[in-house]
Design a protein around this motif. Sequence first.
Motif, PDB file in Angstrom:
ATOM      1  N   LEU A  30      54.480  74.833 -18.988  1.00 49.86           N
ATOM      2  CA  LEU A  30      55.437  75.575 -19.800  1.00 49.86           C
ATOM      3  C   LEU A  30      55.678  74.835 -21.115  1.00 49.86           C
ATOM      4  N   PRO A  31      55.524  75.504 -22.261  1.00 46.20           N
ATOM      5  CA  PRO A  31      55.688  74.816 -23.551  1.00 46.20           C
ATOM      6  C   PRO A  31      57.053  74.155 -23.673  1.00 46.20           C
ATOM      7  N   LYS A  32      57.038  72.911 -24.119  1.00 43.34           N
ATOM      8  CA  LYS A  32      58.274  72.146 -24.275  1.00 43.34           C
ATOM      9  C   LYS A  32      58.808  72.291 -25.689  1.00 43.34           C
ATOM     10  N   LYS A  33      60.118  72.091 -25.822  1.00 43.75           N
ATOM     11  CA  LYS A  33      60.715  72.042 -27.149  1.00 43.75           C
ATOM     12  C   LYS A  33      60.344  70.725 -27.814  1.00 43.75           C
ATOM     13  N   ASP A  34      60.146  70.771 -29.110  1.00 41.99           N
ATOM     14  CA  ASP A  34      59.828  69.561 -29.869  1.00 41.99           C
ATOM     15  C   ASP A  34      61.004  68.586 -29.808  1.00 41.99           C
ATOM     16  N   GLU A  35      60.700  67.311 -29.633  1.00 38.21           N
ATOM     17  CA  GLU A  35      61.752  66.310 -29.484  1.00 38.21           C
ATOM     18  C   GLU A  35      62.661  66.247 -30.711  1.00 38.21           C
ATOM     19  N   GLU A  36      62.080  66.355 -31.889  1.00 31.64           N
ATOM     20  CA  GLU A  36      62.888  66.312 -33.109  1.00 31.64           C
ATOM     21  C   GLU A  36      63.757  67.559 -33.220  1.00 31.64           C
ATOM     22  N   PHE A  37      63.247  68.704 -32.763  1.00 31.39           N
ATOM     23  CA  PHE A  37      64.048  69.922 -32.764  1.00 31.39           C
ATOM     24  C   PHE A  37      65.282  69.752 -31.890  1.00 31.39           C
ATOM     25  N   ILE A  38      65.118  69.181 -30.698  1.00 30.59           N
ATOM     26  CA  ILE A  38      66.249  68.985 -29.789  1.00 30.59           C
ATOM     27  C   ILE A  38      67.271  68.042 -30.417  1.00 30.59           C
ATOM     28  N   ARG A  39      66.790  66.955 -30.981  1.00 29.33           N
ATOM     29  CA  ARG A  39      67.710  65.995 -31.607  1.00 29.33           C
ATOM     30  C   ARG A  39      68.478  66.658 -32.755  1.00 29.33           C
ATOM     31  N   SER A  40      67.762  67.358 -33.617  1.00 31.26           N
ATOM     32  CA  SER A  40      68.413  68.006 -34.765  1.00 31.26           C
ATOM     33  C   SER A  40      69.403  69.072 -34.307  1.00 31.26           C
ATOM     34  N   ARG A  41      69.041  69.829 -33.302  1.00 30.99           N
ATOM     35  CA  ARG A  41      69.935  70.864 -32.764  1.00 30.99           C
ATOM     36  C   ARG A  41      71.240  70.258 -32.265  1.00 30.99           C
ATOM     37  N   GLU A  42      71.134  69.151 -31.532  1.00 32.34           N
ATOM     38  CA  GLU A  42      72.327  68.511 -30.987  1.00 32.34           C
ATOM     39  C   GLU A  42      73.168  67.872 -32.093  1.00 32.34           C
ATOM     40  N   VAL A  43      72.515  67.342 -33.114  1.00 30.06           N
ATOM     41  CA  VAL A  43      73.241  66.755 -34.248  1.00 30.06           C
ATOM     42  C   VAL A  43      73.988  67.841 -35.017  1.00 30.06           C
ATOM     43  N   PHE A  87      71.933  61.452 -15.475  1.00 32.97           N
ATOM     44  CA  PHE A  87      71.835  62.818 -15.994  1.00 32.97           C
ATOM     45  C   PHE A  87      70.389  63.302 -15.952  1.00 32.97           C
ATOM     46  N   SER A  88      70.220  64.485 -15.386  1.00 30.54           N
ATOM     47  CA  SER A  88      68.905  65.079 -15.152  1.00 30.54           C
ATOM     48  C   SER A  88      68.805  66.375 -15.964  1.00 30.54           C
ATOM     49  N   HIS A  89      67.982  66.360 -17.008  1.00 31.42           N
ATOM     50  CA  HIS A  89      67.943  67.493 -17.945  1.00 31.42           C
ATOM     51  C   HIS A  89      67.092  68.650 -17.420  1.00 31.42           C
ATOM     52  N   GLY A  90      67.132  69.756 -18.149  1.00 33.92           N
ATOM     53  CA  GLY A  90      66.405  70.954 -17.754  1.00 33.92           C
ATOM     54  C   GLY A  90      64.984  70.985 -18.282  1.00 33.92           C
ATOM     55  N   VAL A  91      64.210  71.954 -17.814  1.00 32.83           N
ATOM     56  CA  VAL A  91      62.830  72.096 -18.249  1.00 32.83           C
ATOM     57  C   VAL A  91      62.780  72.439 -19.737  1.00 32.83           C
ATOM     58  N   THR A  92      61.805  71.912 -20.416  1.00 29.49           N
ATOM     59  CA  THR A  92      61.540  72.005 -21.868  1.00 29.49           C
ATOM     60  C   THR A  92      62.469  71.142 -22.714  1.00 29.49           C
ATOM     61  N   GLU A  93      63.491  70.524 -22.106  1.00 33.50           N
ATOM     62  CA  GLU A  93      64.434  69.690 -22.849  1.00 33.50           C
ATOM     63  C   GLU A  93      64.027  68.213 -22.731  1.00 33.50           C
ATOM     64  N   ASN A  94      64.903  67.300 -23.141  1.00 31.38           N
ATOM     65  CA  ASN A  94      64.683  65.871 -22.925  1.00 31.38           C
ATOM     66  C   ASN A  94      66.037  65.171 -22.868  1.00 31.38           C
ATOM     67  N   LYS A  95      66.034  63.860 -22.865  1.00 33.73           N
ATOM     68  CA  LYS A  95      67.273  63.105 -22.661  1.00 33.73           C
ATOM     69  C   LYS A  95      68.294  63.317 -23.773  1.00 33.73           C
ATOM     70  N   TYR A  96      67.873  63.754 -24.970  1.00 36.10           N
ATOM     71  CA  TYR A  96      68.853  64.036 -26.026  1.00 36.10           C
ATOM     72  C   TYR A  96      69.815  65.142 -25.588  1.00 36.10           C
ATOM     73  N   ASN A  97      69.313  66.073 -24.792  1.00 39.92           N
ATOM     74  CA  ASN A  97      70.168  67.165 -24.315  1.00 39.92           C
ATOM     75  C   ASN A  97      71.216  66.676 -23.320  1.00 39.92           C
ATOM     76  N   SER A  98      71.011  65.488 -22.755  1.00 39.69           N
ATOM     77  CA  SER A  98      71.959  64.935 -21.784  1.00 39.69           C
ATOM     78  C   SER A  98      73.106  64.174 -22.443  1.00 39.69           C
ATOM     79  N   ILE A  99      72.980  63.883 -23.735  1.00 42.64           N
ATOM     80  CA  ILE A  99      73.975  63.025 -24.384  1.00 42.64           C
ATOM     81  C   ILE A  99      75.351  63.670 -24.412  1.00 42.64           C
TER      82      ILE A  99
END
Length: 309
Positions: A30-43, A87-99
């Motif tokens: 399953l295609p993952k979200k880009d790590e920089e996209f997740i970080r920027s979204r959370e910021v 903290f255990s994140h969801g599929v396509t996400e990463n640890k930034y989503n757990s912050i």
Amino acid sequence: MKKRLFLTSLLSTLGLGGLGFYITNRVMYLPKKDEEFIRSREVEAIRLIEEDYASLPKHEVLIPSPYGYDIHAVFVTPYPHNKYMIFSHGVTENKYNSIKYMNLFIKKGFNAVIYDHRRHGESGGKTTSYGYFEKYDLKAVVDELIHRVGDDLFFGIHGESMGAATLLLYAGSVEDRADFYIADCPFSDFGEQLSYRMSLELKMPAKFLLPLVNRTLKLRQGYTLKDLSPLSVIQNIQKPILFIHSSDDDFILPQMTMDLFNKKQGAKELFLDFKGSHAQSYNDNPEQYEEVIQRFLNEWVFKEKEKSL
């Protein structure tokens, strides 16, 4: 005639095999979200304030997975005591989503461990297995935490979506080691979830295709959909569980969490009265989310801890 029937049967078998390969590829890769996209979204949503995160005492840890790759984790330790959350994140996400969840618990006096699932973020691993391999990776994270802190560790595990299913599979079929769990919008049975999504997204007759998916997964990965059913192991979990789900979620239906809650024995709490789409309960209701967690901690976790002292 026999030759024609043989060729027809062979082509049919090859066609079904190709379909099984296609569907399992969609699942495993399953295609993952880009790590920089997740970080920027959370910021941008002010769920990650980079200066605050940078100021926290922490260190990165590479934890060996039993499957031959490293799990990338960050141990965040603002407090000298042995109270932790994983903290255990969801599929396509990463640890930034757990912050965002980590920050909530740091306010409550917990240290934290955030990490990337296999094939996500900076962790290794080639495929996503929706909790099958991930539950043993979670055990590796727990083992590393115990190794560093000691056996008198007091900790909980929070999971979102696939991460919530992972913690339930871990606690129900590997070890019920944590003192409590928080499962936010888990699926109760991945076969049922896959059937539901296939009927909506692929317009395929899932009832007839699931046996094909089962055989192909078993051949390619060594497990079947039956191995991805938190509902089948939930009765083994003795520790308190808080089940959270948004009533608006149409990706993983709230009924799945209700089924898990109903089958769980002993200490448990259920809260469905959040607004928002899948995995948005905290994002759309942060104050209410914190209130629900605090009530659960007061009623089922801290009170039980005091009894054991």
